[in-house]
Design an enzyme around this catalytic site. Structure first.
Site, mmCIF file in Angstrom:
data_model
loop_
_atom_site.group_PDB
_atom_site.id
_atom_site.type_symbol
_atom_site.label_atom_id
_atom_site.label_comp_id
_atom_site.label_asym_id
_atom_site.label_seq_id
_atom_site.Cartn_x
_atom_site.Cartn_y
_atom_site.Cartn_z
ATOM 1 N N GLU A 44 0.975 3.747 1.904
ATOM 2 C CA GLU A 44 1.622 4.220 3.285
ATOM 3 C C GLU A 44 2.673 3.183 3.579
ATOM 4 O OE1 GLU A 44 -3.062 4.681 3.828
ATOM 5 O OE2 GLU A 44 -1.725 3.540 2.543
ATOM 6 N N HIS A 73 0.955 -1.142 -0.142
ATOM 7 C CA HIS A 73 0.092 0.037 0.236
ATOM 8 C C HIS A 73 0.897 1.207 0.009
ATOM 9 C CE1 HIS A 73 -3.963 -2.202 1.746
ATOM 10 N NE2 HIS A 73 -3.260 -2.955 0.942
#
Length: 174
Positions: free
Chosen positions: A68, A66
């Site tokens: 992040e 992801h």
């Protein structure tokens, strides 16, 4: 309406966060066109970008990649530390972090999180499962991590809607 977990924010810092999130939402279609997923994250220190990374789940065949997770990993490599707490860093992300990313953020040492589209909208638009996240605002507050959300949601919702129209929506089928 901007929401937060109890930490105050100056108008200047809110204005900066709004600019960063808007810029990321506006450049996200290029990342999607290049094969990335529909999320982008950046880490800043004193209004200076250290790193920015997009979601690369499909590109890398790795469900952990992801935006992040990717940007935290990149900054830890740049700063040569798994513990980012002494660097006073801010994470900006185009949508509310999922359950997995919340854990990574909490353990990384990032001090503040600014996000665009809330999870309920992400789920409604894309069908993604953002995970079980009870009381995460309060849990971050207890750990001294400031959270500010729902920043430029209109832009982010439009990007997600265009992503859905454009092709592969990745998610495990149950």
């Amino acid at each position: 309406m901007i929401i937060n977990n109890g930490f105050e924010i100056s108008n200047e810092k809110l204005h900066f966060a709004t600019q960063v999130i808007a810029e990321m939402q506006n450049e996200l279609p290029k990342y999607i066109h290049d094969g990335h997923g529909p999320f982008l994250a950046a880490i800043y220190h004193d209004k200076k970008q250290i790193a920015k990374s997009a979601n690369s789940v499909v590109m890398d065949n790795c469900s952990n990649n992801h935006a992040e997770m990717n940007v935290i990993r990149e900054v830890q490599n740049i700063l040569n530390s798994y513990d980012l707490s002494s660097f006073d860093l801010d994470l900006y992300v185009t949508a509310e972090p999922c359950m997995m990313c919340l854990g990574a953020i909490m353990w990384s040492g990032v001090k503040s999180v600014f996000y665009g589209v809330p999870s309920d909208s992400v789920e409604k638009i894309t069908g993604f499962d953002e995970g079980f996240k009870p009381n995460w605002f309060r849990k971050f507050n207890k750990r001294g991590i400031a959270v500010y959300g729902n920043i430029k949601t209109d832009l982010g919702e439009n990007v997600l809607a265009e992503y859905v129209k454009s092709g592969e929506i990745y998610k495990p089928y149950r």
